[in-house]
Design an enzyme around this catalytic site. Structure first.
Site, PDB file in Angstrom:
ATOM      1  N   HIS A  36      77.188-144.601  52.257  1.00  0.00           N
ATOM      2  CA  HIS A  36      75.865-145.064  51.441  1.00  0.00           C
ATOM      3  C   HIS A  36      75.603-146.375  51.305  1.00  0.00           C
ATOM      4  O   HIS A  36      76.592-147.076  51.337  1.00  0.00           O
ATOM      5  CB  HIS A  36      75.890-144.443  50.114  1.00  0.00           C
ATOM      6  CG  HIS A  36      74.668-144.299  49.433  1.00  0.00           C
ATOM      7  ND1 HIS A  36      73.417-143.676  49.726  1.00  0.00           N
ATOM      8  CD2 HIS A  36      74.160-145.048  48.242  1.00  0.00           C
ATOM      9  CE1 HIS A  36      72.609-143.849  48.904  1.00  0.00           C
ATOM     10  NE2 HIS A  36      72.872-144.765  48.027  1.00  0.00           N
TER      11      HIS A  36
ATOM     12  N   HIS B 110      67.465-147.906  46.435  1.00  0.00           N
ATOM     13  CA  HIS B 110      67.896-146.968  47.394  1.00  0.00           C
ATOM     14  C   HIS B 110      67.455-145.556  47.605  1.00  0.00           C
ATOM     15  O   HIS B 110      66.709-145.370  46.840  1.00  0.00           O
ATOM     16  CB  HIS B 110      69.612-146.947  47.015  1.00  0.00           C
ATOM     17  CG  HIS B 110      70.095-146.179  45.894  1.00  0.00           C
ATOM     18  ND1 HIS B 110      71.236-145.170  45.754  1.00  0.00           N
ATOM     19  CD2 HIS B 110      69.615-145.985  44.653  1.00  0.00           C
ATOM     20  CE1 HIS B 110      71.243-144.619  44.658  1.00  0.00           C
ATOM     21  NE2 HIS B 110      70.111-145.100  43.854  1.00  0.00           N
TER      22      HIS B 110
ATOM     23  N   CYS C 271      69.167-143.467  53.322  1.00  0.00           N
ATOM     24  CA  CYS C 271      69.649-144.701  52.847  1.00  0.00           C
ATOM     25  C   CYS C 271      69.810-146.101  53.871  1.00  0.00           C
ATOM     26  O   CYS C 271      69.371-146.921  53.471  1.00  0.00           O
ATOM     27  CB  CYS C 271      71.151-144.710  52.064  1.00  0.00           C
ATOM     28  SG  CYS C 271      72.396-144.099  53.323  1.00  0.00           S
TER      29      CYS C 271
END
Length: 389
Positions: free
Chosen positions: A349, A361, A301
């Protein structure tokens, strides 16, 4: 002769079986019941799909947390290795200078021996051919003594600095070894969490997997609905702001207009960079999530967001923990395309906002870079929105 044995009274019988045999049968029954109680759990004892989903989700988040720790340890290790290499090069150069200073001192010692510097002044006077020889020799020794002092001072300085740098290099090597240990631990943790998640999923039947997929679709529909609501709110705010800017009738409006002029210029500059970052991120859609990866074939990420903004000329730190501090925090309602969306209390994240409540993402292991609602894991999972440039 009559027997003296006492006659035994016959014990009670049940269906022709004596009492001791009944006791044996009872014990056997108890043992069988005990075995049944300790047998493998029935279907009723298995976790529900919701519990499995939560457990797998938790494991993936824990793996992602460990991935960010791995990224941080890897980055730290690389910096320390570079620092150690620089220090070792410096130590080598200083050692060379130290050896040169030592050689210079040796040459002075040899010169003293050749010129008889160790001979007493009286002997020098008696052995000289002329007074001029005495004077010349004295002047030469004075000059040599001055240069010797400089050489000695230089040698002492070089020796001290070399020892200091050697100590720094030793300490850096120890820190590097520690960081490499952290790196190894983080890597093992990631692999363990991912293995546990895969094991849980492998135990599901085909029917259970289908039901789990249905649960995921329902969650996604809810996330998309909330994204649409956010898009409507943002659109209403933009229209209200545009109306206020266009009116400019009152003095306060004029003052506000003059105050927002630099902001409009800043927004324009940011929008241009954000467009490049989003274009890069969009080009990565379909590439696999791989923990610790920074491209070009795969990403985690924070590796994706770092690469996207790098394409726009903006340098971001490597990990989510550092990226969250690399800009200005704004409310979710004011998120603009290009902003970074961070998730969970431990900030493990991140995605890049593209507008209308959506982001791009790299979600998790086993998934691919994709476009998705910022509410993909519920509204409460959003930690913050950060504008990086």
């Amino acid at each position: 002769m009559a027997s003296h044995r006492k006659s035994r009274t016959p014990g009670p019988r049940v269906a022709g079986i004596r009492t001791p045999v009944l006791a044996t049968a009872a014990l056997t029954s108890v043992a069988l019941l005990s075995q049944t109680a300790n047998a493998a759990p029935t279907d009723d004892d298995r976790p529900s799909l919701e519990e499995v989903e939560k457990k797998v989700g938790d494991l993936y988040r824990q793996a992602e947390s460990a991935t960010e720790k791995y990224n941080a340890a890897k980055e730290k290790t690389a910096k320390q290795r570079k620092q150690v290499d620089t220090l070792l090069d410096d130590v080598a150069k200083r050692t060379q200078k130290l050896n040169e200073a030592r050689e210079e001192l040796g040459s002075y010692a040899a010169a003293q021996y050749r010129t008889g510097a160790g001979v007493p002044d009286t002997a020098t006077f008696l052995l000289a051919d002329t007074p001029q020889d005495i004077f010349d020799q004295s002047q030469l020794m004075d000059r040599m003594t001055g240069r010797q002092k400089v050489a000695v001072d230089d040698y002492v300085t070089q020796q001290s600095e070399t020892m200091k740098k050697r100590q720094e290099a030793t300490e850096s090597l120890e820190t590097l070894t520690e960081s490499q240990g952290d790196l190894k631990t983080a890597k093992a943790t990631v692999q363990k969490k991912l293995g546990d998640a895969r094991e849980l999923m492998a135990k599901l039947t085909a029917e259970e997997k289908a039901r789990l997929a249905a649960i995921e679709r329902k969650k996604q529909e809810e996330a998309d609905r909330k994204a649409a609501e956010l898009a409507e709110r943002q659109k209403a705010q933009e229209e209200a702001a545009a109306t206020q800017q266009e009116s400019g009738t009152s003095g306060s409006s004029e003052s506000s207009g003059s105050a927002t002029s630099p902001s409009a210029s800043t927004d324009s500059s940011y929008a241009a960079k954000a467009e490049k970052a989003i274009a890069f991120a969009r080009a990565q859609i379909g590439k696999p999530y791989v923990w610790g990866a920074t491209g070009p074939g795969s990403y985690d990420c924070s590796g994706l967001t770092q690469a996207a903004w790098k394409a726009a000329g903006v340098t971001l730190p490597r990990t989510t923990y550092d990226q969250v501090d690399a800009g200005t925090t704004v409310p979710v309602s004011q998120a603009q395309p290009g902003d970074l969306v961070f998730f969970y209390d431990d900030i493990t994240h991140v995605g890049i906002y593209i507008g209308n409540g959506m982001m791009i993402h790299a979600p998790k292991p086993g998934a691919y870079v994709r476009e998705e609602s910022v509410y993909y894991d519920g509204e409460s999972s959003i930690h913050s929105i950060v504008r990086p440039a």
